[in-house]
Design a protein around this motif. Sequence first.
Motif, PDB file in Angstrom:
ATOM      1  N   UNK A 257       0.837  -1.202   0.000  1.00  0.00           N
ATOM      2  CA  UNK A 257       0.000   0.000   0.000  1.00  0.00           C
ATOM      3  C   UNK A 257       0.874   1.255   0.000  1.00  0.00           C
ATOM      4  N   UNK A 258       1.839   1.311   0.925  1.00  0.00           N
ATOM      5  CA  UNK A 258       2.688   2.505   1.020  1.00  0.00           C
ATOM      6  C   UNK A 258       3.591   2.648  -0.200  1.00  0.00           C
ATOM      7  N   UNK A 259       4.045   1.543  -0.741  1.00  0.00           N
ATOM      8  CA  UNK A 259       4.865   1.591  -1.955  1.00  0.00           C
ATOM      9  C   UNK A 259       4.059   2.143  -3.121  1.00  0.00           C
ATOM     10  N   UNK A 260       2.774   1.831  -3.160  1.00  0.00           N
ATOM     11  CA  UNK A 260       1.903   2.386  -4.200  1.00  0.00           C
ATOM     12  C   UNK A 260       1.865   3.911  -4.114  1.00  0.00           C
ATOM     13  N   UNK A 261       1.826   4.447  -2.912  1.00  0.00           N
ATOM     14  CA  UNK A 261       1.844   5.909  -2.761  1.00  0.00           C
ATOM     15  C   UNK A 261       3.134   6.505  -3.328  1.00  0.00           C
ATOM     16  N   UNK A 262       4.250   5.815  -3.141  1.00  0.00           N
ATOM     17  CA  UNK A 262       5.514   6.290  -3.713  1.00  0.00           C
ATOM     18  C   UNK A 262       5.422   6.295  -5.240  1.00  0.00           C
ATOM     19  N   UNK A 263       4.894   5.203  -5.797  1.00  0.00           N
ATOM     20  CA  UNK A 263       4.824   5.063  -7.254  1.00  0.00           C
ATOM     21  C   UNK A 263       3.892   6.083  -7.890  1.00  0.00           C
ATOM     22  N   UNK A 264       2.770   6.369  -7.236  1.00  0.00           N
ATOM     23  CA  UNK A 264       1.759   7.244  -7.831  1.00  0.00           C
ATOM     24  C   UNK A 264       1.932   8.711  -7.462  1.00  0.00           C
ATOM     25  N   UNK A 265       2.991   9.034  -6.726  1.00  0.00           N
ATOM     26  CA  UNK A 265       3.158  10.389  -6.181  1.00  0.00           C
ATOM     27  C   UNK A 265       3.019  11.487  -7.240  1.00  0.00           C
ATOM     28  N   UNK A 266       3.664  11.313  -8.379  1.00  0.00           N
ATOM     29  CA  UNK A 266       3.651  12.383  -9.386  1.00  0.00           C
ATOM     30  C   UNK A 266       2.273  12.624  -9.969  1.00  0.00           C
ATOM     31  N   UNK A 267       1.384  11.624  -9.848  1.00  0.00           N
ATOM     32  CA  UNK A 267       0.037  11.749 -10.411  1.00  0.00           C
ATOM     33  C   UNK A 267      -1.025  11.926  -9.328  1.00  0.00           C
ATOM     34  N   UNK A 268      -0.585  12.083  -8.093  1.00  0.00           N
ATOM     35  CA  UNK A 268      -1.507  12.337  -6.977  1.00  0.00           C
ATOM     36  C   UNK A 268      -1.426  13.820  -6.652  1.00  0.00           C
ATOM     37  N   UNK A 269      -2.469  14.535  -7.001  1.00  0.00           N
ATOM     38  CA  UNK A 269      -2.465  15.995  -6.912  1.00  0.00           C
ATOM     39  C   UNK A 269      -3.611  16.469  -6.024  1.00  0.00           C
ATOM     40  N   UNK A 270      -3.725  17.777  -5.800  1.00  0.00           N
ATOM     41  CA  UNK A 270      -4.866  18.271  -5.025  1.00  0.00           C
ATOM     42  C   UNK A 270      -6.210  17.894  -5.638  1.00  0.00           C
ATOM     43  N   UNK A 271      -6.231  17.510  -6.901  1.00  0.00           N
ATOM     44  CA  UNK A 271      -7.482  17.098  -7.539  1.00  0.00           C
ATOM     45  C   UNK A 271      -7.876  15.670  -7.167  1.00  0.00           C
ATOM     46  N   UNK A 272      -6.953  14.899  -6.608  1.00  0.00           N
ATOM     47  CA  UNK A 272      -7.202  13.486  -6.322  1.00  0.00           C
ATOM     48  C   UNK A 272      -7.896  13.315  -4.976  1.00  0.00           C
ATOM     49  N   UNK A 273      -9.109  12.764  -4.953  1.00  0.00           N
ATOM     50  CA  UNK A 273      -9.775  12.533  -3.666  1.00  0.00           C
ATOM     51  C   UNK A 273      -9.114  11.371  -2.926  1.00  0.00           C
ATOM     52  N   UNK A 274      -9.222  11.374  -1.617  1.00  0.00           N
ATOM     53  CA  UNK A 274      -8.590  10.322  -0.825  1.00  0.00           C
ATOM     54  C   UNK A 274      -9.208   8.953  -1.066  1.00  0.00           C
ATOM     55  N   UNK A 275     -10.491   8.905  -1.427  1.00  0.00           N
ATOM     56  CA  UNK A 275     -11.072   7.589  -1.687  1.00  0.00           C
ATOM     57  C   UNK A 275     -10.360   6.918  -2.857  1.00  0.00           C
ATOM     58  N   UNK A 276      -9.856   7.726  -3.792  1.00  0.00           N
ATOM     59  CA  UNK A 276      -9.167   7.167  -4.944  1.00  0.00           C
ATOM     60  C   UNK A 276      -7.711   6.830  -4.614  1.00  0.00           C
ATOM     61  N   UNK A 277      -6.976   7.763  -3.983  1.00  0.00           N
ATOM     62  CA  UNK A 277      -5.564   7.483  -3.690  1.00  0.00           C
ATOM     63  C   UNK A 277      -5.411   6.365  -2.666  1.00  0.00           C
ATOM     64  N   UNK A 278      -6.235   6.372  -1.605  1.00  0.00           N
ATOM     65  CA  UNK A 278      -6.145   5.314  -0.605  1.00  0.00           C
ATOM     66  C   UNK A 278      -6.771   4.022  -1.105  1.00  0.00           C
ATOM     67  N   UNK A 279      -7.866   4.147  -1.846  1.00  0.00           N
ATOM     68  CA  UNK A 279      -8.502   2.950  -2.397  1.00  0.00           C
ATOM     69  C   UNK A 279      -7.618   2.230  -3.402  1.00  0.00           C
ATOM     70  N   UNK A 280      -6.933   3.009  -4.237  1.00  0.00           N
ATOM     71  CA  UNK A 280      -6.043   2.407  -5.227  1.00  0.00           C
ATOM     72  C   UNK A 280      -4.859   1.712  -4.547  1.00  0.00           C
TER      73      UNK A 280
END
Length: 396
Positions: A257-280
């Motif tokens: 889960x935490x590694x996914x946050x590292x990988x998606x960091x550049x595409x996780x912006x203020x537009x990204x809701x938490x249900x999507x970033x945490x759910x993904x």
Amino acid sequence: MTGRRRASRSGVLALCLLFGSLVGCGGQPAANSAKAEVQSLLDRRSTAVLHHDETAYTRTGARTAYENLSAVPLASWSYRLTSLHRTGATATADAELSYRVKGYDTSPVTVGRTLTLRLTADGQWYVDSDKPAKKSGQQLWDQGKVSVVKGAHSLVMGVGQDAATLRDYRSLADHAVPAVSAVWGTDWTRHVVVLVPGSLDGMAGLLGAPAASYRGIAAVTTGEAGGSGSAPADRIIVNPDAYALLGSVGKQVVLTHETTHVATRAHTTPATPLWLSEGYADWIGYRGTGRTPTQAAPELYRAVHDGDLPTALPADKDFGFSSEATELAQAYEGGWLACRMIDDRWGVGRLGKFYRAVGAHKKRAGAVEDAMKSVLGVSLDDFTAQWRDYLKTQLA
């Protein structure tokens, strides 16, 4: 008497004008000289760190920090003095420390430090202490001697942990990186840095926050969301107290889960809701574990069976530390099931494309709706209705 006083003042003024550039009436050049001397001292201290020169480091000040960070693989280390407050033979300095971990940081990590100094008998400045500045988090070596274990895709650094424990974290991280790349893609660094402090208090110290904020949280990822892809300080920070309570599957899910946050960091912006970033992140974490929705979403399972079906996707506030434990769990579970539904109905590739499309927006307003229409071909209302039906069927 009046004439003599005026003559005396004129003489002082003349001396100031004549010798100001040399001795600085008012002390300004003297202060600048002290700043230059301290900056030179910090430069020598930095060089000693990078060259692993303990003797040279000891000449510049207290050696505790050197012993604590000697195992950390550093590509760069430097201080920039920002202010100096001198009182006689002692001083307090504010500085910015910039450093890079070799092979892992794409640009320097910069943190605030406060140093205390004193003049030695031969008139040289000496560092007595080097601590985090006010409102700055600790660095791992502030907590003790750092042990380092390097993996194929990871670097694990710990304090107060035995080698076997750090190797276990390395195995989990080395498994997580290719698991994430298999579905997200390879447009990221494909390696992670895992920090394992000795306790929950150590984790809180690294984050510069109260320990109560992270009690029960097994791990978090630092780093600036919405960056350009070159965020220098993505670190997975473990809470060893909570992590130890997890089973083998749970431990792997958390690291993935935490590694996914590292990988998606550049595409996780203020537009990204938490249900999507945490759910993904949960969706990738649970892939391949065999966990069913009723096993992985127990709180939503109970809610659905009690007739309390959510009416909307989880809001950002539902993921806050102030939320009740049940509400927080339901938020994570709801986000995970939303991403799982996209995978089931539109496919893995479309899920990744949807995530990137949401993050490509500059603002939150309309981002999800536009991405759902362009990538999934549905409205937000249609998606929410499908998600509610999905909860009922999956959690029946």
